[in-house]
Design a protein around this motif. Structure first.
Motif, PDB file in Angstrom:
ATOM      1  N   HIS A  69      38.482  37.106  49.214  1.00 46.73           N
ATOM      2  CA  HIS A  69      38.415  37.671  47.865  1.00 46.73           C
ATOM      3  C   HIS A  69      39.842  37.889  47.376  1.00 46.73           C
ATOM      4  N   VAL A  70      40.073  37.665  46.098  1.00 48.47           N
ATOM      5  CA  VAL A  70      41.404  37.826  45.504  1.00 48.47           C
ATOM      6  C   VAL A  70      41.286  38.719  44.271  1.00 48.47           C
ATOM      7  N   VAL A  71      42.183  39.698  44.179  1.00 45.20           N
ATOM      8  CA  VAL A  71      42.285  40.574  43.006  1.00 45.20           C
ATOM      9  C   VAL A  71      43.640  40.306  42.359  1.00 45.20           C
ATOM     10  N   VAL A  72      43.639  40.072  41.048  1.00 49.06           N
ATOM     11  CA  VAL A  72      44.869  39.735  40.332  1.00 49.06           C
ATOM     12  C   VAL A  72      45.238  40.872  39.385  1.00 49.06           C
ATOM     13  N   LEU A  73      46.460  41.389  39.554  1.00 46.87           N
ATOM     14  CA  LEU A  73      46.983  42.430  38.674  1.00 46.87           C
ATOM     15  C   LEU A  73      48.024  41.838  37.737  1.00 46.87           C
ATOM     16  N   ASP A  74      48.067  42.341  36.514  1.00 45.83           N
ATOM     17  CA  ASP A  74      49.128  41.996  35.568  1.00 45.83           C
ATOM     18  C   ASP A  74      49.345  43.191  34.651  1.00 45.83           C
ATOM     19  N   HIS A  75      50.575  43.683  34.600  1.00 44.93           N
ATOM     20  CA  HIS A  75      50.915  44.856  33.797  1.00 44.93           C
ATOM     21  C   HIS A  75      49.983  46.035  34.096  1.00 44.93           C
ATOM     22  N   GLY A  76      49.687  46.206  35.398  1.00 40.91           N
ATOM     23  CA  GLY A  76      48.916  47.364  35.820  1.00 40.91           C
ATOM     24  C   GLY A  76      47.430  47.285  35.597  1.00 40.91           C
ATOM     25  N   GLU A  77      46.903  46.134  35.205  1.00 43.66           N
ATOM     26  CA  GLU A  77      45.478  45.989  34.949  1.00 43.66           C
ATOM     27  C   GLU A  77      44.923  44.803  35.741  1.00 43.66           C
ATOM     28  N   VAL A  78      43.659  44.906  36.147  1.00 45.19           N
ATOM     29  CA  VAL A  78      42.992  43.798  36.826  1.00 45.19           C
ATOM     30  C   VAL A  78      42.597  42.769  35.786  1.00 45.19           C
ATOM     31  N   ILE A  79      43.133  41.550  35.912  1.00 47.65           N
ATOM     32  CA  ILE A  79      42.805  40.498  34.949  1.00 47.65           C
ATOM     33  C   ILE A  79      41.834  39.476  35.534  1.00 47.65           C
ATOM     34  N   ALA A  80      41.657  39.508  36.853  1.00 46.40           N
ATOM     35  CA  ALA A  80      40.708  38.581  37.480  1.00 46.40           C
ATOM     36  C   ALA A  80      40.424  39.050  38.891  1.00 46.40           C
ATOM     37  N   ARG A  81      39.241  38.703  39.372  1.00 47.69           N
ATOM     38  CA  ARG A  81      38.888  38.940  40.761  1.00 47.69           C
ATOM     39  C   ARG A  81      37.759  37.986  41.123  1.00 47.69           C
ATOM     40  N   GLY A  82      37.745  37.570  42.379  1.00 45.73           N
ATOM     41  CA  GLY A  82      36.738  36.620  42.812  1.00 45.73           C
ATOM     42  C   GLY A  82      37.231  35.847  44.009  1.00 45.73           C
ATOM     43  N   THR A  83      36.598  34.721  44.281  1.00 47.47           N
ATOM     44  CA  THR A  83      37.024  33.867  45.389  1.00 47.47           C
ATOM     45  C   THR A  83      38.331  33.175  45.008  1.00 47.47           C
ATOM     46  N   PRO A  84      39.063  32.661  45.980  1.00 48.44           N
ATOM     47  CA  PRO A  84      40.291  31.930  45.649  1.00 48.44           C
ATOM     48  C   PRO A  84      40.048  30.792  44.661  1.00 48.44           C
ATOM     49  N   GLN A  85      38.945  30.088  44.805  1.00 46.27           N
ATOM     50  CA  GLN A  85      38.649  28.973  43.908  1.00 46.27           C
ATOM     51  C   GLN A  85      38.420  29.458  42.477  1.00 46.27           C
ATOM     52  N   GLN A  86      37.729  30.582  42.329  1.00 46.03           N
ATOM     53  CA  GLN A  86      37.484  31.129  41.000  1.00 46.03           C
ATOM     54  C   GLN A  86      38.778  31.606  40.343  1.00 46.03           C
ATOM     55  N   VAL A  87      39.614  32.257  41.127  1.00 48.15           N
ATOM     56  CA  VAL A  87      40.864  32.794  40.582  1.00 48.15           C
ATOM     57  C   VAL A  87      41.806  31.673  40.168  1.00 48.15           C
ATOM     58  N   GLN A  88      41.845  30.602  40.953  1.00 48.86           N
ATOM     59  CA  GLN A  88      42.731  29.481  40.637  1.00 48.86           C
ATOM     60  C   GLN A  88      42.446  28.880  39.267  1.00 48.86           C
ATOM     61  N   LYS A  89      41.188  28.927  38.848  1.00 51.42           N
ATOM     62  CA  LYS A  89      40.792  28.294  37.589  1.00 51.42           C
ATOM     63  C   LYS A  89      40.779  29.260  36.412  1.00 51.42           C
ATOM     64  N   ASN A  90      41.081  30.535  36.672  1.00 48.34           N
ATOM     65  CA  ASN A  90      41.002  31.539  35.615  1.00 48.34           C
ATOM     66  C   ASN A  90      42.164  31.381  34.639  1.00 48.34           C
ATOM     67  N   PRO A  91      41.914  31.193  33.339  1.00 47.65           N
ATOM     68  CA  PRO A  91      43.004  30.980  32.378  1.00 47.65           C
ATOM     69  C   PRO A  91      43.945  32.173  32.251  1.00 47.65           C
ATOM     70  N   ARG A  92      43.434  33.388  32.439  1.00 47.67           N
ATOM     71  CA  ARG A  92      44.309  34.560  32.345  1.00 47.67           C
ATOM     72  C   ARG A  92      45.294  34.614  33.512  1.00 47.67           C
ATOM     73  N   VAL A  93      44.856  34.138  34.674  1.00 50.52           N
ATOM     74  CA  VAL A  93      45.748  34.088  35.828  1.00 50.52           C
ATOM     75  C   VAL A  93      46.831  33.044  35.609  1.00 50.52           C
ATOM     76  N   LEU A  94      46.440  31.879  35.113  1.00 44.31           N
ATOM     77  CA  LEU A  94      47.422  30.828  34.823  1.00 44.31           C
ATOM     78  C   LEU A  94      48.427  31.308  33.779  1.00 44.31           C
ATOM     79  N   GLU A  95      47.956  32.034  32.796  1.00 45.77           N
ATOM     80  CA  GLU A  95      48.847  32.551  31.754  1.00 45.77           C
ATOM     81  C   GLU A  95      49.826  33.569  32.327  1.00 45.77           C
ATOM     82  N   ALA A  96      49.334  34.447  33.212  1.00 41.82           N
ATOM     83  CA  ALA A  96      50.195  35.479  33.793  1.00 41.82           C
ATOM     84  C   ALA A  96      51.295  34.883  34.657  1.00 41.82           C
TER      85      ALA A  96
END
Length: 287
Positions: A252-279
């Motif tokens: 499981h992966v949790v992604v933080l940006d500017h103190g907020e959770v912008i994504a969470r899920g499996t590594p495959q889900q996080v890799q494709k998340n546009p907010r993660v790519l933007e961050a």
């Protein structure tokens, strides 16, 4: 039920909000990674979970098997207030809690950690570093130590056996009598993990364990973490910037940006998340 549950966690430093209503869970027996750009609030979150900071708001629940859930935020008590300095009883309570409670109680509850910058006792041997970590488990009765009672000797023997066991598990048994500061960098990383394991945690928090390691050492670290989970049932929560390592071992992966959770899920889900790519990559100015 998750082993660790973070609910609406907020951490403010004056007018700066480092964490803003962060919520997620760490499943028992999993490897969960916390990622995000520099300054996202990852280490601040670790400091809240492990008792170095008391969060401004929110809850952190540890559900240890066979025990009632414990709110780690409440374990840390309240910071000193102006009135504590004029009320002797209030001052005594605060000092007592700071010395014998707080982050010490979080560690006793079963949460251990390592640090981004290695914090070993460099002038002590490798073995002594692991014995020091067990100060809360050994018999510290002064009279028992002077008389050398059977219970005291058994406690000392068990501490030594536990230290030697984790040295062997981390591949450091040949370095037991070397000074910690004289070890190669990669071995110092292993020693810090072994020291945390000597506290008998159910959750170990690793702050950038692969920082400064070469590819071979990183691969060995990956195998060690998998082994700790498989053989000892440990739950691992880590901050890491090595995305190859994160995507390889994380459940499981949790992604933080500017103190907020912008994504969470499996590594495959996080890799494709546009907010993660933007961050991580940013967006073009026109966008």
């Amino acid at each position: 039920m998750s082993l660790l549950t973070v609910e609406d966690l907020t951490m403010c430093f004056g007018g700066l909000t480092a964490l803003n209503q962060v919520s997620f869970g760490v499943e028992r027996g999993s490897i969960t990674s916390l990622i995000g750009p520099n300054g996202a609030g990852k280490t601040t979150l670790f400091n809240c979970v492990t008792g170095f900071y008391r969060a401004t708001a929110g809850e952190i629940w540890l559900h240890r098997p066979g025990q009632q859930g414990q709110d780690l935020v409440e374990m840390l008590g309240q910071p000193f207030r102006l009135g504590d300095w004029v009320d002797a009883r209030a001052f005594t309570r605060r000092v007592w809690f700071k010395v014998f409670g707080g982050s010490h109680r979080v560690a006793r509850a079963g949460v251990a950690r390592t640090f981004q910058n290695i914090r070993l006792f460099r002038e002590m041997t490798v073995l002594e570093n692991l014995l020091v970590a067990q100060h809360g488990r050994v018999n510290r009765n002064l009279v028992a130590g002077i008389v050398q009672t059977a219970a005291f000797r058994r406690s000392e023997r068990e501490a030594l056996e536990r230290a030697l066991y984790w040295l062997a598990e981390m591949g450091l048994e040949q370095s037991a009598n070397q000074l910690a500061g004289a070890l190669p960098y990669g071995y110092q990383r292993r020693l810090e993990i072994a020291r945390a394991l000597c506290t008998d945690p159910v959750l170990i928090c690793l702050d950038e364990p692969a920082a400064g390691l070469n590819p071979r050492e990183t691969a060995e670290l990956s195998g060690m973490m998998e082994g700790l989970r498989a053989r000892h049932g440990l739950t691992i929560f880590l901050i890491e910037h090595d995305m190859g390592l994160v995507m390889e071992i994380s459940d499981h992966v949790v992604v933080l940006d500017h103190g907020e959770v912008i994504a969470r899920g499996t590594p495959q889900q996080v890799q494709k998340n546009p907010r993660v790519l933007e961050a991580y990559l940013g967006v073009e100015e026109a966008a």
